[in-house]
Design a protein around this motif. Structure first.
Motif, PDB file in Angstrom:
ATOM      1  N   VAL A 423      45.555  95.632  96.818  1.00 34.94           N
ATOM      2  CA  VAL A 423      46.129  96.982  96.938  1.00 34.94           C
ATOM      3  C   VAL A 423      45.090  97.983  96.457  1.00 34.94           C
ATOM      4  O   VAL A 423      44.201  97.640  95.657  1.00 34.94           O
ATOM      5  CB  VAL A 423      47.431  97.130  96.127  1.00 34.94           C
ATOM      6  N   ALA A 424      45.208  99.205  96.935  1.00 31.65           N
ATOM      7  CA  ALA A 424      44.201 100.207  96.560  1.00 31.65           C
ATOM      8  C   ALA A 424      44.779 101.607  96.628  1.00 31.65           C
ATOM      9  O   ALA A 424      45.666 101.895  97.441  1.00 31.65           O
ATOM     10  CB  ALA A 424      42.987 100.105  97.487  1.00 31.65           C
ATOM     11  N   GLU A 425      44.274 102.477  95.735  1.00 36.90           N
ATOM     12  CA  GLU A 425      44.546 103.904  95.856  1.00 36.90           C
ATOM     13  C   GLU A 425      43.396 104.515  96.645  1.00 36.90           C
ATOM     14  O   GLU A 425      42.230 104.243  96.357  1.00 36.90           O
ATOM     15  CB  GLU A 425      44.649 104.575  94.494  1.00 36.90           C
ATOM     16  N   LEU A 426      43.748 105.329  97.644  1.00 36.48           N
ATOM     17  CA  LEU A 426      42.732 105.924  98.504  1.00 36.48           C
ATOM     18  C   LEU A 426      42.492 107.378  98.115  1.00 36.48           C
ATOM     19  O   LEU A 426      43.403 108.078  97.650  1.00 36.48           O
ATOM     20  CB  LEU A 426      43.166 105.850  99.967  1.00 36.48           C
ATOM     21  N   GLY A 427      41.256 107.806  98.327  1.00 41.86           N
ATOM     22  CA  GLY A 427      40.897 109.204  98.111  1.00 41.86           C
ATOM     23  C   GLY A 427      40.217 109.756  99.348  1.00 41.86           C
ATOM     24  O   GLY A 427      39.718 109.004 100.191  1.00 41.86           O
ATOM     25  N   LYS A 428      40.154 111.078  99.447  1.00 44.75           N
ATOM     26  CA  LYS A 428      39.590 111.739 100.616  1.00 44.75           C
ATOM     27  C   LYS A 428      38.063 111.801 100.525  1.00 44.75           C
ATOM     28  O   LYS A 428      37.503 112.226  99.522  1.00 44.75           O
ATOM     29  CB  LYS A 428      40.147 113.147 100.759  1.00 44.75           C
ATOM     30  N   VAL A 429      37.411 111.351 101.598  1.00 43.16           N
ATOM     31  CA  VAL A 429      35.956 111.470 101.679  1.00 43.16           C
ATOM     32  C   VAL A 429      35.624 112.943 101.908  1.00 43.16           C
ATOM     33  O   VAL A 429      36.186 113.577 102.818  1.00 43.16           O
ATOM     34  CB  VAL A 429      35.392 110.614 102.829  1.00 43.16           C
ATOM     35  N   PRO A 430      34.742 113.542 101.090  1.00 41.01           N
ATOM     36  CA  PRO A 430      34.435 114.980 101.230  1.00 41.01           C
ATOM     37  C   PRO A 430      33.978 115.350 102.639  1.00 41.01           C
ATOM     38  O   PRO A 430      33.255 114.591 103.289  1.00 41.01           O
ATOM     39  CB  PRO A 430      33.299 115.188 100.214  1.00 41.01           C
ATOM     40  N   ASP A 431      34.460 116.502 103.096  1.00 42.52           N
ATOM     41  CA  ASP A 431      34.078 117.060 104.401  1.00 42.52           C
ATOM     42  C   ASP A 431      34.404 116.109 105.560  1.00 42.52           C
ATOM     43  O   ASP A 431      33.637 115.972 106.524  1.00 42.52           O
ATOM     44  CB  ASP A 431      32.581 117.400 104.427  1.00 42.52           C
ATOM     45  N   SER A 432      35.517 115.416 105.447  1.00 35.85           N
ATOM     46  CA  SER A 432      35.936 114.516 106.530  1.00 35.85           C
ATOM     47  C   SER A 432      37.454 114.375 106.494  1.00 35.85           C
ATOM     48  O   SER A 432      38.129 114.885 105.598  1.00 35.85           O
ATOM     49  CB  SER A 432      35.285 113.138 106.388  1.00 35.85           C
ATOM     50  N   ASN A 433      37.973 113.649 107.485  1.00 36.05           N
ATOM     51  CA  ASN A 433      39.411 113.357 107.524  1.00 36.05           C
ATOM     52  C   ASN A 433      39.714 111.913 107.119  1.00 36.05           C
ATOM     53  O   ASN A 433      40.812 111.413 107.350  1.00 36.05           O
ATOM     54  CB  ASN A 433      39.960 113.615 108.937  1.00 36.05           C
ATOM     55  N   PHE A 434      38.725 111.239 106.529  1.00 39.12           N
ATOM     56  CA  PHE A 434      38.882 109.833 106.187  1.00 39.12           C
ATOM     57  C   PHE A 434      39.291 109.648 104.728  1.00 39.12           C
ATOM     58  O   PHE A 434      38.872 110.402 103.848  1.00 39.12           O
ATOM     59  CB  PHE A 434      37.576 109.071 106.444  1.00 39.12           C
ATOM     60  N   TYR A 435      40.086 108.595 104.519  1.00 41.30           N
ATOM     61  CA  TYR A 435      40.497 108.216 103.166  1.00 41.30           C
ATOM     62  C   TYR A 435      40.005 106.798 102.894  1.00 41.30           C
ATOM     63  O   TYR A 435      40.163 105.907 103.729  1.00 41.30           O
ATOM     64  CB  TYR A 435      42.010 108.297 103.015  1.00 41.30           C
ATOM     65  N   ARG A 436      39.386 106.593 101.709  1.00 39.71           N
ATOM     66  CA  ARG A 436      38.794 105.305 101.382  1.00 39.71           C
ATOM     67  C   ARG A 436      39.167 104.882  99.954  1.00 39.71           C
ATOM     68  O   ARG A 436      39.573 105.699  99.126  1.00 39.71           O
ATOM     69  CB  ARG A 436      37.256 105.376 101.507  1.00 39.71           C
ATOM     70  N   ASN A 437      38.983 103.611  99.665  1.00 34.47           N
ATOM     71  CA  ASN A 437      39.294 103.011  98.372  1.00 34.47           C
ATOM     72  C   ASN A 437      38.486 103.687  97.258  1.00 34.47           C
ATOM     73  O   ASN A 437      37.251 103.689  97.292  1.00 34.47           O
ATOM     74  CB  ASN A 437      38.966 101.511  98.440  1.00 34.47           C
ATOM     75  N   LYS A 438      39.186 104.200  96.258  1.00 30.46           N
ATOM     76  CA  LYS A 438      38.484 104.939  95.196  1.00 30.46           C
ATOM     77  C   LYS A 438      37.607 104.018  94.342  1.00 30.46           C
ATOM     78  O   LYS A 438      36.664 104.476  93.694  1.00 30.46           O
ATOM     79  CB  LYS A 438      39.489 105.672  94.311  1.00 30.46           C
ATOM     80  N   ASN A 439      37.909 102.713  94.328  1.00 28.55           N
ATOM     81  CA  ASN A 439      37.119 101.775  93.528  1.00 28.55           C
ATOM     82  C   ASN A 439      35.812 101.382  94.218  1.00 28.55           C
ATOM     83  O   ASN A 439      34.931 100.803  93.582  1.00 28.55           O
ATOM     84  CB  ASN A 439      37.936 100.505  93.249  1.00 28.55           C
ATOM     85  N   ARG A 440      35.693 101.696  95.489  1.00 29.69           N
ATOM     86  CA  ARG A 440      34.480 101.358  96.229  1.00 29.69           C
ATOM     87  C   ARG A 440      33.651 102.592  96.588  1.00 29.69           C
ATOM     88  O   ARG A 440      32.462 102.479  96.861  1.00 29.69           O
ATOM     89  CB  ARG A 440      34.833 100.595  97.509  1.00 29.69           C
ATOM     90  N   PHE A 441      34.325 103.739  96.636  1.00 27.01           N
ATOM     91  CA  PHE A 441      33.636 104.983  97.016  1.00 27.01           C
ATOM     92  C   PHE A 441      33.834 106.008  95.892  1.00 27.01           C
ATOM     93  O   PHE A 441      34.899 106.618  95.778  1.00 27.01           O
ATOM     94  CB  PHE A 441      34.178 105.531  98.338  1.00 27.01           C
ATOM     95  N   GLU A 442      32.825 106.160  95.065  1.00 30.96           N
ATOM     96  CA  GLU A 442      32.947 107.014  93.892  1.00 30.96           C
ATOM     97  C   GLU A 442      33.090 108.494  94.244  1.00 30.96           C
ATOM     98  O   GLU A 442      33.644 109.269  93.472  1.00 30.96           O
ATOM     99  CB  GLU A 442      31.721 106.825  92.990  1.00 30.96           C
ATOM    100  N   GLU A 443      32.596 108.872  95.430  1.00 29.33           N
ATOM    101  CA  GLU A 443      32.583 110.295  95.772  1.00 29.33           C
ATOM    102  C   GLU A 443      33.910 110.808  96.319  1.00 29.33           C
ATOM    103  O   GLU A 443      34.053 112.023  96.556  1.00 29.33           O
ATOM    104  CB  GLU A 443      31.458 110.583  96.779  1.00 29.33           C
ATOM    105  N   VAL A 444      34.877 109.917  96.561  1.00 34.59           N
ATOM    106  CA  VAL A 444      36.131 110.380  97.163  1.00 34.59           C
ATOM    107  C   VAL A 444      36.890 111.297  96.209  1.00 34.59           C
ATOM    108  O   VAL A 444      36.766 111.188  94.976  1.00 34.59           O
ATOM    109  CB  VAL A 444      37.029 109.183  97.579  1.00 34.59           C
ATOM    110  N   ILE A 445      37.685 112.183  96.816  1.00 34.54           N
ATOM    111  CA  ILE A 445      38.448 113.178  96.047  1.00 34.54           C
ATOM    112  C   ILE A 445      39.851 112.636  95.772  1.00 34.54           C
ATOM    113  O   ILE A 445      40.580 112.268  96.697  1.00 34.54           O
ATOM    114  CB  ILE A 445      38.542 114.502  96.819  1.00 34.54           C
ATOM    115  N   ILE A 446      40.212 112.522  94.504  1.00 34.93           N
ATOM    116  CA  ILE A 446      41.538 112.062  94.098  1.00 34.93           C
ATOM    117  C   ILE A 446      42.314 113.270  93.574  1.00 34.93           C
ATOM    118  O   ILE A 446      41.875 113.940  92.626  1.00 34.93           O
ATOM    119  CB  ILE A 446      41.456 110.974  93.006  1.00 34.93           C
ATOM    120  N   GLU A 447      43.455 113.550  94.173  1.00 43.03           N
ATOM    121  CA  GLU A 447      44.261 114.701  93.780  1.00 43.03           C
ATOM    122  C   GLU A 447      45.417 114.259  92.885  1.00 43.03           C
ATOM    123  O   GLU A 447      46.061 113.243  93.142  1.00 43.03           O
ATOM    124  CB  GLU A 447      44.784 115.415  95.025  1.00 43.03           C
TER     125      GLU A 447
END
Length: 574
Positions: A423-447
């Protein structure tokens, strides 16, 4: 009904030509040369007179050539199945006795019947419960057991026969000083010659070479080696037709061994067939047809005095390397065995048993898969330990318990993995419409007010509590700021009634806390199940979105563009 699917020989026989026959002829002769001494040797492993190994190379090969979906797999006696036969039958009768032979033939009928029934009812998937680590551990352990059991013939000492390695080693330790000098020298030299020729070229009939050398030595210098045990008389002639004796008490006692032979035989066949299939593009393996072919091979073989047989790794590989294109190669091998049974069995009178032991030991020790163990250690520790436990259980407790423990552990690990998926919490990839695993992509935006939750498995009774617990953990981490939960359901391909009820209960619970719950990327069949369960009585159909970013955008801006299109699409689909 496509008759060619039921009888695969009809797929290649009508277009058979001379160019195909050339390759099949060479391959058939090569395999036949190897098969004859191997058949004699493997019959001794099974505790049967040598000629029964040749009987296994007759009717079963013919039946497989007709009904098998692989055109290059070589069927007949094999070391592993022979030892399993010896293990099971030796508890019911004295090895080599008439009763022992009768039970071994009955076992072939049982194995064939089970395989045929499984094939007819498309139960080939059952073999999937034996994972590759289990197969590796089991086959490696059995190879060692077979090899150590042949030390009695290699050293000329009557060591105990067992499927528990520690029992054999203990007896070898106490009796090894009684080894027969001449027998040991002949056996070790035979093994050395086989190894040397295999390294030079695997196509060299090394087994035949050492057999011929052994026979010549004993025939012309036998007086100097009178203490060396030889095969002696092998009856000439073909096996008579006869129905195996049906004893229901024996059938009941043989059932565990029969099931083991069914699984092991099918695994061996599918493994080699798949590897040969990858080297060509003329035909495809059909697993259930393989079960039917194996079943008919063993059933028909039992009517002609054959004990359980299956595909041989070594002979199948040599068959392919020697140019076999169709099942005609197997029929050529059958002709060679027929000629041997009718005219050549007296030639094997002086064959030393230590030569046969050398052939077996070199062949089976090559099946100990150290390379796969190293790979599993690096790739997946859990699979490595599964392989190791199966290996040790088979070595120390015996073949029957080894396979039971291996299957049991496979099922436990399967249940564990499906009940605790990723299971994973997803965050928004900056300047895109994609959401990715926050544990694998440090740059994602978590609100803080939004939780995007991804569940990577089907949702059913075994993991619904795990889904709820992990979701609740992430919600607690968000705290009171949380206002929206988006379930990214793209990885959920099935949901059962327990999962549906849990989802409905959670949605109601979140509504009481003024937390919105949206669905994104729900597959059609899963969405149908949700609708049938009454989910739309709790939330609006407009809370279903094609993508996570559309759900979040709707929550933030109230933009209904994508959402209304999707809701309309869902209405049309239903």
């Amino acid at each position: 009904m496509n008759i060619k699917k039921l009888i695969p020989i009809l797929e290649w026989l009508p277009n058979y030509n001379t160019s195909l026959f050339k390759g099949d002829l060479v391959a058939g002769i090569t395999v036949g040369i190897i098969l004859i001494p191997q058949g004699i040797a493997y019959a001794l492993i099974a505790g049967l007179p040598p000629i029964y190994g040749l009987y296994c190379a007759l009717v079963p090969q013919i039946m497989y050539a007709v009904f098998g979906s692989s055109r290059q797999v070589a069927i007949g006696p094999v070391a592993m199945d022979s030892l399993i036969v010896a293990t099971g039958v030796s508890t019911l009768a004295l090895a080599g006795s008439e009763s022992y032979i009768s039970i071994a033939i009955l076992l072939a009928l049982m194995v064939g019947s089970i395989q045929f029934i499984m094939g007819v009812f498309s139960l080939g998937f059952v073999v999937n419960f034996l994972s590759k680590p289990v197969i590796t551990g089991f086959s490696s352990a059995v190879a060692l057991i077979i090899g150590f059991n042949q030390f009695r013939n290699l050293f000329g000492v009557d060591f105990v026969q067992s499927d528990q390695l520690q029992v054999i080693i203990e007896d070898i330790w106490h009796q090894i000083s009684n080894y027969n000098y001449h027998t040991t020298i002949i056996g070790l030299l035979s093994a050395l010659i086989i190894i040397i020729f295999r390294k030079i070229n695997k196509k060299i009939p090394n087994a035949l070479i050492v057999v011929v050398i052994g026979i010549v030595i004993m025939k012309f210098f036998g007086k100097s080696f009178s203490d060396v045990s030889i095969v002696k008389d092998i009856p000439s002639g073909l096996p008579n037709f006869g129905v195996p004796d049906l004893d229901f008490e024996q059938i009941k006692e043989l059932l565990p061994i029969a099931l083991t032979l069914v699984m092991v035989g099918y695994l061996e066949t599918i493994s080699i067939a798949k590897s040969l299939e990858a080297k060509q593009d003329e035909y495809r393996i059909r697993p259930n047809q393989e079960l039917i072919a194996l079943g008919l091979s063993n059933i028909a073989g039992s009517f002609f005095k054959a004990y359980p047989s299956t595909s041989s790794f070594s002979r199948s590989a040599i068959n392919q390397e020697s140019g076999a294109k169709t099942g005609m190669a197997a029929l050529v091998s059958v002709v060679m065995v027929l000629i041997t049974l009718l005219f050549l069995t007296p030639l094997f009178y002086h064959l030393p048993k230590s030569v046969l032991a050398a052939i077996i030991i070199v062949a089976v020790f090559g099946l100990v898969n150290i390379k796969e163990a190293k790979f599993l250690w690096k790739a997946n520790n859990l699979d490595f330990w599964l392989m190791l436990i199966t290996f040790l259980a088979t070595l120390l407790l015996g073949i029957k318990y080894g396979i039971i423990i291996g299957v049991g552990l496979s099922l436990i690990i399967l249940i564990f993995r499906t009940s605790r998926p990723y299971v994973a919490e997803l965050g928004k990839v900056p300047d895109s419409n994609f959401y990715r695993n926050k544990n694998r992509f440090e740059e994602v935006i978590i609100e803080k007010d939004i939780l995007v939750f991804r569940f990577d498995a089907q949702l059913f009774y075994a993991n619904s509590n795990y889904f709820r617990d992990r979701l609740d953990e992430m919600i607690d981490q968000k705290g009171n700021a949380l206002k929206l939960i988006v379930l990214d359901a793209e990885s959920i391909n099935r949901v059962d009634s327990t999962g549906l009820e849990m989802l409905k209960e959670r949605v109601k619970f979140f509504q009481k806390k003024d937390i919105n719950f949206y669905f994104a990327g729900v597959k059609g069949p899963v969405r149908d199940d949700l609708f049938r369960s009454g989910i739309l009585d709790i939330i609006d159909i407009k809370h279903f979105f094609m993508r996570v970013n559309q759900a979040v955008k709707f929550y933030k801006t109230g933009d209904r563009t994508h959402q209304e299109k999707y809701a309309k699409y869902i209405h049309q689909a239903n």
